[in-house]
Design an enzyme around this catalytic site. Structure first.
Site, PDB file in Angstrom:
ATOM      1  N   ASP A 170      -7.302   3.140  -0.208  1.00  0.00           N
ATOM      2  CA  ASP A 170      -6.370   3.708   0.768  1.00  0.00           C
ATOM      3  C   ASP A 170      -5.066   4.113   0.094  1.00  0.00           C
ATOM      4  O   ASP A 170      -4.551   3.407  -0.791  1.00  0.00           O
ATOM      5  CB  ASP A 170      -6.071   2.702   1.878  1.00  0.00           C
ATOM      6  CG  ASP A 170      -7.217   2.607   2.887  1.00  0.00           C
ATOM      7  OD1 ASP A 170      -8.191   3.364   2.745  1.00  0.00           O
ATOM      8  OD2 ASP A 170      -7.132   1.771   3.800  1.00  0.00           O
ATOM      9  N   GLU A 217     -12.118   1.790  -1.093  1.00  0.00           N
ATOM     10  CA  GLU A 217     -11.724   0.482  -0.567  1.00  0.00           C
ATOM     11  C   GLU A 217     -12.816  -0.139   0.296  1.00  0.00           C
ATOM     12  O   GLU A 217     -12.924  -1.350   0.401  1.00  0.00           O
ATOM     13  CB  GLU A 217     -10.436   0.621   0.239  1.00  0.00           C
ATOM     14  CG  GLU A 217      -9.742  -0.689   0.524  1.00  0.00           C
ATOM     15  CD  GLU A 217      -8.329  -0.496   1.035  1.00  0.00           C
ATOM     16  OE1 GLU A 217      -7.971  -1.171   2.010  1.00  0.00           O
ATOM     17  OE2 GLU A 217      -7.583   0.327   0.461  1.00  0.00           O
ATOM     18  N   TYR A 269      -4.633   9.101   8.510  1.00  0.00           N
ATOM     19  CA  TYR A 269      -4.404   7.742   8.019  1.00  0.00           C
ATOM     20  C   TYR A 269      -3.508   6.967   8.983  1.00  0.00           C
ATOM     21  O   TYR A 269      -2.389   7.398   9.293  1.00  0.00           O
ATOM     22  CB  TYR A 269      -3.752   7.814   6.638  1.00  0.00           C
ATOM     23  CG  TYR A 269      -3.569   6.483   5.964  1.00  0.00           C
ATOM     24  CD1 TYR A 269      -4.663   5.744   5.538  1.00  0.00           C
ATOM     25  CD2 TYR A 269      -2.294   5.959   5.753  1.00  0.00           C
ATOM     26  CE1 TYR A 269      -4.496   4.518   4.904  1.00  0.00           C
ATOM     27  CE2 TYR A 269      -2.118   4.742   5.126  1.00  0.00           C
ATOM     28  CZ  TYR A 269      -3.228   4.028   4.706  1.00  0.00           C
ATOM     29  OH  TYR A 269      -3.048   2.811   4.086  1.00  0.00           O
TER      30      TYR A 269
END
Length: 693
Positions: free
Chosen positions: A111, A8, A314
């Site tokens: 992601d 990403e 994350y």
């Protein structure tokens, strides 16, 4: 075999390239060992604007706009009064196309979430690529996590439902946002912006602001009794709140006339308090705003930076729990961080069933080097919460008693700490507490021995005066909480359950919703609070009775989107419902009348004609030869119609609260109108008013 890996962001691509041994840097990708590692810059591809369907102008007979199918276009940037393809996006798409064409297979490393999946699928669809792809699904960017993820790649089709949910959300937001905004703009002959999540969030801010402005504070009195037992002074509070100031002295006289208070009941017990759960994104944003004043958007940016530096897991997670398999690694992680906790570790935050796509925020064990001061603050918050979450429960002994003076009843509550447990590691102990309430527990080193029926000597009694207070204006922390728990007042049980599970927006989008409202000048930051602008209040007044402004709409949508993601609902059926709703909301908004509210005229203090009109920003005389005017906003406070009527008729308003001087200090005052048309402040302390125009 050549494999293309698409990430990403460039930073993630560089980490993956280093781990797999791709070292040859090219323009827009890295090559080596049979791999082509490239990247997107977020959403390179978006849904086409109405202009791309030949619908550039706002016309009522063209609504609703219901593309079938939706077109995908390169990300747009504004240039003067139109939009054009983003040159950076065009250049990188050319690189990605080349990498896809050269490769036999693709590894998706965007992601691991709904938006990350959508970013790749839109690129894949736009480029008409048909190469097979597999999914790298990881919750942190450490070398270990990347290696393990590459060794356990998932089939791409396993995430089709996730993509369909992201696509459905994207198209639904487009349909409602574009059509509702155009319909209201046409009906009201202005420029308005509406949205599925944006508008109910604006409604939350406006409702709280109007409640706060319209709140009438009332005095009340509380009666306090200080009694003694075992050499300990105990502060008891009368259970009755006196709203008549004449009753409070009478109650005090009754109390003062008693040498003792009788114990009616006693309860004593030992309790345990579990530690706070781990952070998800929303609770991290709330705490960072409360402690450090960070905006939700800033906290997300800092957390993303820590993630990309491999310091935390994350960040865009909606879960405050970890799974059993992750819990098995916590002992090792604590050792890496040099932290020792008593065994066994607390499992309060361990629950397989409450982990969503990603577990709660955790440190990764990597050394936090090269961090900015603000990144360090956020990391320390996450680390501290991590330690607390696995520390033992705290243990307390609690005691409460009810007493009587023969007429009124009194309550007393206290606690004694037996074991600090997780509190020994907490950075919050004794800090950042909300304003204390009268009946909160006393914290004592020793608790007295109390017996039902016993009489305790009265040592002191007093009355305290208080004022009722409105709900405070929203801060970003409290607005995030309101968005997370929106819909508590819904009457429909299923809708209330739906929004309790989802809230307004998602942890990943709530910050951007707030920033969008600020960017579009619908709300503004005033120190730590968020308040609506005049434009925002205007939009709210127009749509407050529409379904679009209510949390229930989002409750239903989010529940369905979650079901689509889980493979339990049809994206096609959802799209049909949204198209039907869009048609309905267009008809309702277009039916709104364009006339401004009709305000009565008042006598002008200068020309004496009944010619003073009230307008959005100003009060002025309509007589062309008369110069009388007053701006509606004075020192940060907008005068209501009631204030204006009172000023023009009585030449003096009621006490208005919340003015702010140039130094930023708040003050309360009456506004007065003089014979020459000037205005001034009049203070209850009889200080001299300031002349104003």
């Amino acid at each position: 075999m050549t494999t293309c890996i698409i990430a990403e962001k460039p930073s993630v691509a560089r980490d993956i390239a280093r781990i797999i041994g791709a070292t040859h840097q090219q323009d827009g990708f890295i090559e080596g060992k049979g791999y082509l590692v490239t990247w997107a810059f977020g959403h390179l591809i978006t849904l086409a604007l109405p202009e791309h369907y030949g619908l550039g102008t706002y016309k009522a007979d063209e609504l609703p706009i219901l593309p079938q199918p939706f077109q995908l276009i390169v990300r747009q940037i504004r240039k003067e009064k139109s939009f054009e393809d983003d040159p950076t996006a065009l250049k990188q798409l050319k690189v990605i196309r080349s990498c896809f064409e050269r490769a036999e297979q693709i590894i998706v490393a965007t992601d691991a979430g709904r938006e990350g999946e959508l970013i790749f699928r839109y690129i894949y669809t736009y480029l008409a690529c048909q190469k097979p792809f597999r999914r790298l699904w990881i919750s942190s960017l450490t070398d270990k996590a990347i290696r393990e993820g590459l060794a356990k790649l998932k089939p791409g089709e396993q995430y089709d439902a996730l993509y369909l949910a992201g696509k459905a959300r994207s198209e639904a937001d487009w349909l409602v946002g574009i059509n509702a905004s155009r319909a209201l703009s046409i009906a009201r002959r202005g420029a308005y912006s509406l949205g599925r999540v944006q508008t109910p969030t604006l409604a939350l801010v406006c409702r709280r602001f109007l409640e706060h402005q319209g709140f009438s504070s009332r005095p009340y009195w509380r009666l306090h009794a200080t009694i003694e037992q075992d050499g300990i002074l105990l502060k008891a509070l009368c259970q009755e709140r006196f709203e008549d100031k004449n009753l409070a002295p009478s109650a005090l006289k009754i109390l003062s006339g008693q040498p003792h208070l009788k114990i009616l009941s006693v309860e004593r017990k030992c309790t345990e308090t579990p530690p706070p759960l781990l952070f998800d994104l929303t609770t991290l944003q709330k705490d960072a705003n409360r402690k450090h004043g960070f905006s939700a958007d800033k906290t997300l940016s800092l957390a993303q930076a820590l993630y990309e530096k491999k310091i935390i897991s994350y960040p865009r997670t909606g879960s405050r729990y970890i799974s059993e398999d992750v819990f098995e690694t916590i002992h090792t992680l604590l050792h890496q961080l040099g932290i020792t906790l008593s065994q066994p570790l607390n499992q309060h935050a361990v629950d397989d069933h409450r982990v969503t796509d990603h577990h709660a925020l955790l440190p990764t064990g990597e050394s936090p080097e090269g961090l900015s001061p603000e990144e360090t603050m956020l990391y320390q918050m996450i680390l501290s919460r991590f330690i607390e979450a696995f520390a033992p429960n705290s243990e307390e002994e609690r005691m409460q008693a009810e007493l009587s003076d023969g007429t009124y009843r009194y309550s007393w509550r206290a606690t004694r700490r037996l074991s600090l447990g997780w509190r020994a590691y907490s950075q919050d102990e004794g800090k950042d507490k909300v304003e204390a309430t009268d009946d909160e527990e006393e914290l004592l080193e020793q608790l007295p021995t109390l017996t039902e029926g016993e009489h305790l000597p009265l040592r002191h009694s007093e009355i305290t005066e208080h004022q009722t207070k409105p709900k405070p204006l929203f801060t970003e922390a409290s607005l995030l909480s309101a968005m997370e728990h929106a819909g508590r007042e819904l009457t429909d049980a299923e809708s209330r359950k739906a929004i309790a599970e989802c809230g307004l927006g998602t942890p990943a989008t709530r910050a951007s919703i707030i920033e969008t409202l600020i960017l579009r000048e619908l709300i503004r930051r005033e120190k730590k609070t968020l308040t609506p602008t005049e434009k925002g209040l205007s939009v709210y007044q127009l749509v407050k009775d529409q379904e679009l402004a209510n949390a229930e709409l989002t409750a239903n949508w989010e529940l369905t989107l979650s079901a689509i993601e889980a493979g339990k609902a049809s994206a096609e059926d959802f799209a049909l419902r949204i198209r039907s709703y869009t048609t309905d909301i267009c008809h309702k908004l277009l039916a709104l009348q364009a006339e401004a509210p009709a305000y009565p005229s008042y006598r002008c203090p200068l020309c004496t004609q009944d010619s003073v009109g009230i307008f959005a920003k100003i009060i002025k005389c309509r007589n062309e030869t008369c110069d009388f005017h007053i701006f509606r906003e004075i020192c940060g406070v907008k005068l209501t119609e009631a204030h204006i009527k009172e000023l023009l008729i009585s030449r003096r308003t009621c006490l208005i609260k919340g003015f702010q001087n140039k130094a930023g200090k708040k003050f309360n005052a009456h506004i007065t109108l003089r014979g020459d048309g000037s205005t001034g402040f009049e203070f209850d302390s009889n200080s001299h008013p300031h002349r104003r125009r």
